[in-house]
Write an enzyme that holds these catalytic residues in place. Sequence first.
Site, PDB file in Angstrom:
ATOM      1  N   HIS A 156       0.852  -1.193   0.000  1.00 33.35           N
ATOM      2  CA  HIS A 156       0.000   0.000   0.000  1.00 33.35           C
ATOM      3  C   HIS A 156       0.892   1.249   0.000  1.00 33.35           C
ATOM      4  O   HIS A 156       1.957   1.257   0.617  1.00 33.35           O
ATOM      5  CB  HIS A 156      -0.927  -0.006   1.219  1.00 33.35           C
ATOM      6  CG  HIS A 156      -1.983   1.057   1.119  1.00 33.35           C
ATOM      7  ND1 HIS A 156      -1.725   2.369   1.413  1.00 33.35           N
ATOM      8  CD2 HIS A 156      -3.279   1.002   0.712  1.00 33.35           C
ATOM      9  CE1 HIS A 156      -2.829   3.081   1.199  1.00 33.35           C
ATOM     10  NE2 HIS A 156      -3.785   2.268   0.774  1.00 33.35           N
ATOM     11  N   GLU A 185      -3.986   1.987  -7.427  1.00 32.79           N
ATOM     12  CA  GLU A 185      -4.388   3.116  -6.584  1.00 32.79           C
ATOM     13  C   GLU A 185      -3.492   4.318  -6.870  1.00 32.79           C
ATOM     14  O   GLU A 185      -2.399   4.423  -6.294  1.00 32.79           O
ATOM     15  CB  GLU A 185      -4.252   2.751  -5.106  1.00 32.79           C
ATOM     16  CG  GLU A 185      -5.090   1.586  -4.663  1.00 32.79           C
ATOM     17  CD  GLU A 185      -5.381   1.669  -3.166  1.00 32.79           C
ATOM     18  OE1 GLU A 185      -6.558   1.793  -2.807  1.00 32.79           O
ATOM     19  OE2 GLU A 185      -4.434   1.626  -2.365  1.00 32.79           O
TER      20      GLU A 185
HETATM   21  P1  PGA Z   1      -9.596   5.994   0.096  1.00 33.77           P
HETATM   22  O1  PGA Z   1      -8.434   4.955   0.393  1.00 33.77           O
HETATM   23  O2  PGA Z   1     -10.765   5.218  -0.434  1.00 33.77           O
HETATM   24  O3  PGA Z   1      -9.875   6.638   1.418  1.00 33.77           O
HETATM   25  O4  PGA Z   1      -9.077   6.945  -0.920  1.00 33.77           O
HETATM   26  C1  PGA Z   1      -8.125   3.926  -0.499  1.00 33.77           C
HETATM   27  C2  PGA Z   1      -6.864   3.253  -0.067  1.00 33.77           C
HETATM   28  O5  PGA Z   1      -5.918   3.941   0.325  1.00 33.77           O
HETATM   29  O6  PGA Z   1      -6.767   2.013  -0.107  1.00 33.77           O
END
Ligand code: PGA
Length: 257
Positions: free
Chosen positions: A98, A168
């Site tokens: 992440h 992401e």
């Molecule tokens: P968010 O986080 O939906 O709050 O943007 C997603 C993540 O970091 O996995």
Amino acid sequence: MKNKKRLIVANWKMNPQTTDEAKKIFSSIKKGIGITKNSEVCICPPYPFIYPLYKLKFPKNLFLGAQNVSSYEKGAFTGDVSISMLNDLGVKYVIVGHSERRANGESNEIIKKKIEIAFLNNIIPILCIGEKERDHDASYLDFIRSQIKECLNGIEKKYLLGMIVAYEPVWAIGKSYKESMNPTDIHEMTLIIKKIGGELFGKDIGDSFKILYGGSVEIENAPSILEYGNIDGFLVGHASLDPVQFARIIKNADVKR
Ligand code: PGA
């Protein structure tokens, strides 16, 4: 893709603050989603809440995940949690790489070790990738390519088939749906990620990648990303702590493909 079911993952990050709250959110989500037919849901709470949640009843569409795991099997690693410990608690998935872990110095090399350790212990890794920013000369694509290459190079082909990759874009995380990525760009990225996977490991593998999108998924943008984003699921942060909103996102995703 063999498993056509969508996967919706809740990343609670360092929330909520008490076991009671965690149980309440979990129970409301469970009630809200009911029986999903075309999707699986995975809740990734902070480590201390995994056991109390594990003791609760799970319908067969709902699973537990962890937000991280040690890259070592056991030993003198203060503060780390091993894959065997997660296994013992019925964890099915683990998030690795992440951006909030990478920001603390986690390298692609360490992430690769975590992926290997997870597969060897029958826990499914969810590899997070994503650029910090988008530049005009598209060098972010080289960045994405090196993340995929360095995190997956050398991993056995049998594991890479169906690999879950959560795309992401870091610039879209933790904002509102208004600042999230638009579905057309998400669609483009899913194709690019599969193409890179194909070039690096073989077309069968690239095509089999299961791509989740994460970065300010809320009830407002989830339906259009599902319709036009070409994704296999979501990694949901802040909106997954709101059981009503999260259940609505899941209901939207629970359509046959
Ligand atoms: P968010 O986080 O939906 O709050 O943007 C997603 C993540 O970091 O996995």
